[in-house]
Design a protein around this motif. Structure first.
Motif, PDB file in Angstrom:
ATOM      1  N   PHE A   1       0.824  -1.199   0.000  1.00  0.00           N
ATOM      2  CA  PHE A   1       0.000   0.000   0.000  1.00  0.00           C
ATOM      3  C   PHE A   1       0.865   1.259   0.000  1.00  0.00           C
ATOM      4  O   PHE A   1       0.594   2.222  -0.727  1.00  0.00           O
TER       5      PHE A   1
ATOM      6  N   VAL B   1       0.479   4.257  -2.881  1.00  0.00           N
ATOM      7  CA  VAL B   1      -0.153   5.554  -2.617  1.00  0.00           C
ATOM      8  C   VAL B   1       0.903   6.558  -2.173  1.00  0.00           C
ATOM      9  O   VAL B   1       1.515   6.407  -1.119  1.00  0.00           O
TER      10      VAL B   1
ATOM     11  N   TRP C   1      -2.400  12.396  -4.985  1.00  0.00           N
ATOM     12  CA  TRP C   1      -3.704  12.917  -4.574  1.00  0.00           C
ATOM     13  C   TRP C   1      -3.634  14.386  -4.136  1.00  0.00           C
ATOM     14  O   TRP C   1      -4.655  15.055  -4.035  1.00  0.00           O
TER      15      TRP C   1
ATOM     16  N   THR D   1       2.940   4.848   7.031  1.00  0.00           N
ATOM     17  CA  THR D   1       1.675   4.381   6.449  1.00  0.00           C
ATOM     18  C   THR D   1       0.525   4.549   7.426  1.00  0.00           C
ATOM     19  O   THR D   1      -0.564   5.016   7.057  1.00  0.00           O
TER      20      THR D   1
ATOM     21  N   THR E   1      -5.708  10.884   6.829  1.00  0.00           N
ATOM     22  CA  THR E   1      -6.648  10.919   5.705  1.00  0.00           C
ATOM     23  C   THR E   1      -8.076  10.722   6.184  1.00  0.00           C
ATOM     24  O   THR E   1      -9.010  11.381   5.699  1.00  0.00           O
TER      25      THR E   1
ATOM     26  N   PHE F   1      -0.259   5.193 -10.476  1.00  0.00           N
ATOM     27  CA  PHE F   1      -0.651   5.472  -9.100  1.00  0.00           C
ATOM     28  C   PHE F   1      -1.122   4.226  -8.358  1.00  0.00           C
ATOM     29  O   PHE F   1      -1.368   4.289  -7.150  1.00  0.00           O
ATOM     30  N   MET F   2      -1.256   3.096  -9.072  1.00  0.00           N
ATOM     31  CA  MET F   2      -1.586   1.826  -8.423  1.00  0.00           C
ATOM     32  C   MET F   2      -0.403   0.868  -8.426  1.00  0.00           C
ATOM     33  O   MET F   2      -0.484  -0.235  -7.880  1.00  0.00           O
TER      34      MET F   2
ATOM     35  N   GLY G   1      -6.196   0.651  -1.579  1.00  0.00           N
ATOM     36  CA  GLY G   1      -5.712   1.712  -2.447  1.00  0.00           C
ATOM     37  C   GLY G   1      -6.830   2.351  -3.251  1.00  0.00           C
ATOM     38  O   GLY G   1      -6.920   3.579  -3.367  1.00  0.00           O
TER      39      GLY G   1
ATOM     40  N   PHE H   1      -9.006   4.445  -0.985  1.00  0.00           N
ATOM     41  CA  PHE H   1      -8.301   5.681  -0.620  1.00  0.00           C
ATOM     42  C   PHE H   1      -8.454   6.738  -1.715  1.00  0.00           C
ATOM     43  O   PHE H   1      -8.864   7.872  -1.445  1.00  0.00           O
ATOM     44  N   TYR H   2      -8.110   6.378  -2.944  1.00  0.00           N
ATOM     45  CA  TYR H   2      -8.168   7.346  -4.039  1.00  0.00           C
ATOM     46  C   TYR H   2      -9.588   7.847  -4.280  1.00  0.00           C
ATOM     47  O   TYR H   2      -9.815   9.048  -4.471  1.00  0.00           O
TER      48      TYR H   2
ATOM     49  N   SER I   1       2.982  10.444   3.447  1.00  0.00           N
ATOM     50  CA  SER I   1       2.796   9.626   2.253  1.00  0.00           C
ATOM     51  C   SER I   1       3.989   9.731   1.321  1.00  0.00           C
ATOM     52  O   SER I   1       4.441   8.736   0.738  1.00  0.00           O
TER      53      SER I   1
END
Length: 462
Positions: free
Chosen positions: A37, A41, A45, A185, A192, A230-231, A264, A267-268, A315
């Protein structure tokens, strides 16, 4: 089908099968989840939220990430099975070497380094941007401009400090690096949750209109093109598979990969929704740090923005660290297999880390910091394609290994997804395809790999 005894047998070229000194075995299941993860991430963002909204609008961006995560599930499944069967730091290098010729194995490993390594200077540049948002005076002492964007001395210094810190941690040992990564993390997830909850509770769905930046499918497609970048990160579990603690159960690899993919995507989707909910999104498409700007304009108090910036810094540090770990293990695996200089395949006698690979990529990341902001969006594009190439190769290898029709069907699905993601970037008729700068960067990287491989082959003959 890969037999169970074979799953537990070290692969040729792994430290347990060759040199007396092996990588330290210190990692647990939670470490593999935070690695996956945390490598996935980063600060996109915050830093390129404006680009996501410009590409797809709020709903187009959310759908793009949800669809992107869903279509990656077969690839995640394949990686989970492969890591359980072959716990090798080379990951894609080892998987493809089992069934394909050595040149293809080298090419897969080299292109996958391109998926990880550029993220390191990406984040080193981003930390300067975030710091300057807090302290605008840092936007001073311009050194030069690249692609029309200024490179400031304070930004370079901050990026270099971060780069050398991460390099030193990785040189020191995997346990201290993993513990540091875990805390970063946890901090990101907690912070977040705070600002997303506040945004969704106090925002308005009217701010979502219009839902897409263009027609629906084009908006989703433009976002889907950058989703792999981004993944990318769930497959980093395989790069540290040799460093699992003796008590670790191999099923943990599989669980960590799939959980990282699911978390993930959530989150996005949550962050994009919160940003679009608190402020009309069209006014954010020309803003630096659109996420922070949206909350700053929506709420009179500053503390929510401070929470966002703190989350971004946590992050940033962890994704730098995660991608650095993955890139160094791939270079280490190439060296250990004799595909590049054998020095990169050496293990530090005391720290039991791939010391030469860590130092080399640390210096490369430091040098790239001097490119400044001009590298941010182009790196997203090239990194997406590089990840998709590696995923396709891994799925092809799994398909060749497995006899079960069901397992091969899943592998073929992963291959199709990976191949389509590659075609989206190289096909001139698809919106958002590579331009000449991305092709130039990709060509230079491939040329560097060919020269490095030829040099090693020449040296091995003499």
């Amino acid at each position: 089908m890969i037999s169970e005894p074979e799953r537990m047998t070290p692969n040729p070229g792994s430290p347990t099968a060759g040199p007396a000194i092996s990588l330290a075995r210190k990692l647990r299941t939670i470490d593999y989840f935070t690695l996956a993860f945390g490598t996935m991430v980063g600060t996109g963002w915050l830093v390129v939220m404006d680009d996501w909204l410009r590409r797809g609008g709020p709903l187009g961006a959310v759908i793009g990430f949800v669809v992107g995560g869903a279509v990656l599930l077969p690839i995640g499944y394949v990686y989970g099975r492969l890591v359980m069967a072959m716990p090798d730091a080379g990951s894609e290098i080892a998987y493809t070497a089992r069934v394909f010729p050595s040149p293809l194995s080298f090419a897969t490993g080299w292109i996958m380094i391109l998926a990880y390594l550029p993220v390191c200077p990406w984040e080193a540049v981003a930390v300067g941007k975030i710091a300057s948002y807090i302290f605008p005076a840092l936007n001073s002492m311009e050194l030069y401009r690249l692609a029309g964007k200024p490179v400031y001395l304070p930004h370079v210094v901050i990026g270099l400090v971060l780069t050398f810190t991460i390099t030193a941690l990785n040189f020191r040992g995997i346990r201290v690096t993993a513990s540091f990564h875990n805390w970063m993390t946890y901090g990101l997830l907690a912070l977040t949750l705070v600002f997303v909850s506040r945004g969704l509770a106090r925002g308005s769905l009217q701010n979502f209109a219009p839902l897409f930046s263009r027609t629906g499918w084009v908006s989703v497609l433009l976002v889907l093109q950058v989703v792999p970048f981004f993944m990318t990160g769930f497959e980093s579990v395989g790069k540290c598979a040799e460093e699992a603690s003796p008590e670790f159960r191999s099923r943990g690899f599989f669980r960590a990969i799939l959980l990282a993919l699911v978390v993930g995507v959530i989150f996005y989707a949550a962050v994009i929704s919160a940003v679009a909910c608190v402020h009309p999104w069209q006014a954010l498409t020309r803003e630096r740090f659109a996420t922070a700007v949206a909350f700053e304009r929506a709420f009179p108090s500053r503390w929510t923005v401070d929470v966002i910036l703190a989350a971004a810094l946590a992050s940033l540090v962890k994704i730098f660290n995660g991608n650095f770990i993955a890139a160094t293990r791939l270079l280490f695996a190439l060296g250990r297999r004799g595909l590049v200089s054998a020095r990169f395949g050496e293990v530090h006698a005391i720290n039991r880390t791939p010391g030469a690979a860590v130092v080399c990529l640390g210096l490369a990341s430091a040098a790239a910091v001097f490119l400044g902001e001009s590298i941010l969006v182009p790196i997203s594009e090239v990194g997406s394609m590089a990840s998709a190439v590696g995923w396709t190769a891994a799925c092809a290898a799994y398909c060749a290994m497995e006899a079960s029709l069901w397992q091969r069907a899943i592998a073929i699905a992963g291959m199709v997804v990976g191949a389509l993601l590659v075609l989206m970037k190289v096909s001139p008729f698809v919106p958002g395809h590579f331009d000449r700068y991305e092709y130039l960067a990709l060509g230079l990287w491939c040329l560097a790999g060919l020269l490095l491989r030829r040099r090693e082959r020449t040296a091995s003959r003499t």
